[in-house]
Scaffold this motif. Structure first.
Motif, mmCIF file in Angstrom:
data_model
loop_
_atom_site.group_PDB
_atom_site.id
_atom_site.type_symbol
_atom_site.label_atom_id
_atom_site.label_comp_id
_atom_site.label_asym_id
_atom_site.label_seq_id
_atom_site.Cartn_x
_atom_site.Cartn_y
_atom_site.Cartn_z
ATOM 1 N N LEU A 106 0.827 -1.198 0.000
ATOM 2 C CA LEU A 106 0.000 0.000 0.000
ATOM 3 C C LEU A 106 0.866 1.254 0.000
ATOM 4 O O LEU A 106 0.539 2.245 -0.668
ATOM 5 C CB LEU A 106 -0.937 -0.012 1.214
ATOM 6 C CG LEU A 106 -1.865 1.203 1.369
ATOM 7 C CD1 LEU A 106 -2.725 1.403 0.125
ATOM 8 C CD2 LEU A 106 -2.733 1.047 2.613
ATOM 9 N N TYR A 107 1.989 1.224 0.709
ATOM 10 C CA TYR A 107 2.864 2.384 0.758
ATOM 11 C C TYR A 107 3.529 2.628 -0.600
ATOM 12 O O TYR A 107 3.730 3.782 -1.003
ATOM 13 C CB TYR A 107 3.913 2.208 1.854
ATOM 14 C CG TYR A 107 3.310 2.156 3.234
ATOM 15 C CD1 TYR A 107 2.866 3.315 3.865
ATOM 16 C CD2 TYR A 107 3.149 0.939 3.910
ATOM 17 C CE1 TYR A 107 2.298 3.283 5.123
ATOM 18 C CE2 TYR A 107 2.576 0.889 5.171
ATOM 19 C CZ TYR A 107 2.150 2.070 5.774
ATOM 20 O OH TYR A 107 1.576 2.020 7.016
ATOM 21 N N ALA A 108 3.870 1.559 -1.313
ATOM 22 C CA ALA A 108 4.437 1.715 -2.659
ATOM 23 C C ALA A 108 3.391 2.293 -3.606
ATOM 24 O O ALA A 108 3.709 3.124 -4.472
ATOM 25 C CB ALA A 108 4.941 0.370 -3.181
ATOM 26 N N ILE A 109 2.144 1.862 -3.452
ATOM 27 C CA ILE A 109 1.061 2.411 -4.278
ATOM 28 C C ILE A 109 0.893 3.896 -3.990
ATOM 29 O O ILE A 109 0.713 4.711 -4.913
ATOM 30 C CB ILE A 109 -0.247 1.639 -4.031
ATOM 31 C CG1 ILE A 109 -0.136 0.225 -4.615
ATOM 32 C CG2 ILE A 109 -1.444 2.367 -4.647
ATOM 33 C CD1 ILE A 109 -1.325 -0.665 -4.314
ATOM 34 N N LEU A 110 0.960 4.283 -2.720
ATOM 35 C CA LEU A 110 0.857 5.695 -2.366
ATOM 36 C C LEU A 110 1.991 6.496 -3.000
ATOM 37 O O LEU A 110 1.781 7.622 -3.491
ATOM 38 C CB LEU A 110 0.874 5.860 -0.849
ATOM 39 C CG LEU A 110 -0.419 5.471 -0.115
ATOM 40 C CD1 LEU A 110 -0.182 5.417 1.384
ATOM 41 C CD2 LEU A 110 -1.544 6.452 -0.437
ATOM 42 N N ALA A 111 3.194 5.933 -3.007
ATOM 43 C CA ALA A 111 4.328 6.621 -3.638
ATOM 44 C C ALA A 111 4.082 6.797 -5.133
ATOM 45 O O ALA A 111 4.372 7.864 -5.708
ATOM 46 C CB ALA A 111 5.608 5.832 -3.396
ATOM 47 N N SER A 112 3.542 5.764 -5.778
ATOM 48 C CA SER A 112 3.256 5.874 -7.217
ATOM 49 C C SER A 112 2.188 6.923 -7.473
ATOM 50 O O SER A 112 2.224 7.636 -8.485
ATOM 51 C CB SER A 112 2.819 4.522 -7.777
ATOM 52 O OG SER A 112 1.491 4.182 -7.378
ATOM 53 N N ARG A 113 1.237 7.066 -6.560
ATOM 54 C CA ARG A 113 0.177 8.068 -6.724
ATOM 55 C C ARG A 113 0.732 9.488 -6.556
ATOM 56 O O ARG A 113 0.276 10.421 -7.203
ATOM 57 C CB ARG A 113 -0.943 7.816 -5.722
ATOM 58 C CG ARG A 113 -1.635 6.486 -5.873
ATOM 59 C CD ARG A 113 -2.321 6.359 -7.203
ATOM 60 N NE ARG A 113 -3.456 7.273 -7.291
ATOM 61 C CZ ARG A 113 -4.116 7.532 -8.411
ATOM 62 N NH1 ARG A 113 -3.729 6.979 -9.542
ATOM 63 N NH2 ARG A 113 -5.138 8.359 -8.409
#
Length: 400
Positions: A106-113
């Motif tokens: 989830l944290y990697a997804i937030l970074a991509s966002r």
């Protein structure tokens, strides 16, 4: 990229307009596409601490990074090359936007966002700047209104697409970000970097020139985004729980926004001061109606009124801020304006949530925001009359 002073001017046409309008829809794609699948994402990451807070941030985080990144994108657009920045941003947007297809954190997804937001900052700034570069006078005014119209209609389309694609799993919606890479190809072929007029120096944007439009735009973004976020909750409280009915009412509000944007070019004949004051007053009155309504028909009427007011409001704010800027200043000015708009949009749910906690719930919060919008209408009317005649004059020349 070198610029030849003797190079003949190129005339932009429908192809360039369509490409820039499609590019302008990319930030809208990022804002609404994921909304229908957020509950499924929350189920997926239920084991992650604070997932109930972090998952909704997946939707709103790009807006924050648009607000942070747009001024820097404007500087790059002015000093280097608007077209190349746009094309590279579209390609990067596809890469970052599709990253959640294979990310398990989830944290990697937030970074991509967050990276998606940076790309969107460059895309929105460059598309708007190139529209202002390629056209002038009444056509520029008309096409800035069309930009709001198209992005509003696309929001409804993307919301429906998100719901349909979400039926195949929450990750499926992220495939749609590939469209940016497809559009980047004709952009590279058919767009060009405009030639700076010989007499223009590379001068900084005057803070005084943009201060008032930018401050007003922050509030405008907050007002614009309020019902986009809150209308479904208001309808649920009013007893409308069917998702199809909520979607239909939301689409009706979007239609009103589109109609307002479509009427912008003709409405400019009224002049900046009465138009801007009227827009804030109409949008505020609609929010007050929604906040104090005792029945669904009144909620719908208020939502339509607000949508119509904000549809006129956004192109008015944009024209007010950037139309009088020179070529050498236009990217930076557009970037600052874009930052202000998305900062207002990012703050909107936070402000409404805080007011709801401190007042009589969501209805009271919407009433306060609506009342503040009406007060701002009066303030803007007085402010423009007393101290901002140069802005009104620039607006008038654009509409002439």
């Amino acid at each position: 990229m070198s610029r030849s002073p003797s190079a003949p001017a190129r005339a932009a046409g429908p192809v360039q307009l369509v490409l820039l309008l499609v590019g302008s829809c990319m930030p809208v794609l990022g804002a609404v596409l994921l909304s229908p699948v957020l509950p499924r994402m929350e189920e997926e990451f239920a084991a992650v601490g604070g997932a109930e807070v972090l998952v909704p941030v997946v939707l709103t985080l790009p807006a924050l990074f648009i607000a942070i990144g747009a001024p820097f994108a404007g500087v790059i657009a002015d000093r280097f090359d608007r077209k190349r920045l746009l094309v590279w941003a579209m390609l990067a947007y596809s890469v970052c936007g599709t990253a959640p297809l294979y990310l398990d954190s989830l944290y990697a997804i937030l970074a991509s966002r967050a990276l998606v937001g940076v790309c969107e900052a460059a895309i929105m700034t460059c598309c708007t700047t190139l529209i202002a570069d390629y056209w002038s006078g009444p056509r520029r005014v008309r096409y800035l209104g069309v930009q709001t119209l198209v992005t509003t209609v696309s929001a409804t389309l993307f919301f429906a697409l998100g719901g349909a694609l979400g039926a195949g799993g929450w990750r499926t919606v992220f495939w749609l970000y590939l469209v940016a890479a497809v559009v980047a190809v004709p952009m590279a072929r058919f767009l060009w970097q405009p030639v700076r007029p010989e007499h223009e120096a590379d001068e900084p944007v005057s803070a005084g020139r943009l201060a008032v439009p930018v401050l007003v735009t922050i509030v405008g973004g907050l007002v614009f985004y309020t019902l986009i976020v809150q209308l479904s909750y208001v309808l649920d409280d009013a007893g409308v729980t069917d998702s199809a009915a909520i979607g239909g009412i939301t689409a009706l509000m979007s239609l009103a926004t589109a109609i307002g944007a479509g009427l912008f070019a003709k409405a400019t004949r009224l002049g900046l001061r009465p138009l801007l004051a009227g827009e804030f007053a109409v949008a505020g009155a609609g929010l007050v109606l929604v906040g104090t309504a005792g029945s669904v028909p009144v909620v719908v009427a208020g939502a339509v009124l607000t949508g119509f007011g904000t549809g006129l409001l956004l192109p008015t704010l944009l024209t007010w801020a950037v139309d009088g800027l020179s070529f050498a200043q236009r990217g930076r000015g557009t970037g600052v304006w874009t930052s202000a708009l998305f900062l207002g949009e990012f703050l909107s749910p936070l402000v409404v949530g805080g007011l709801a906690a401190a007042s009589a719930g969501l209805g009271g919060a919407l009433g306060i925001v609506g009342g503040a919008s009406i007060v701002l209408a009066l303030v803007v009317a007085v402010l423009l009359k007393r101290g901002s005649g140069q802005h009104a004059a620039a607006f008038g020349r654009a509409a002439a």
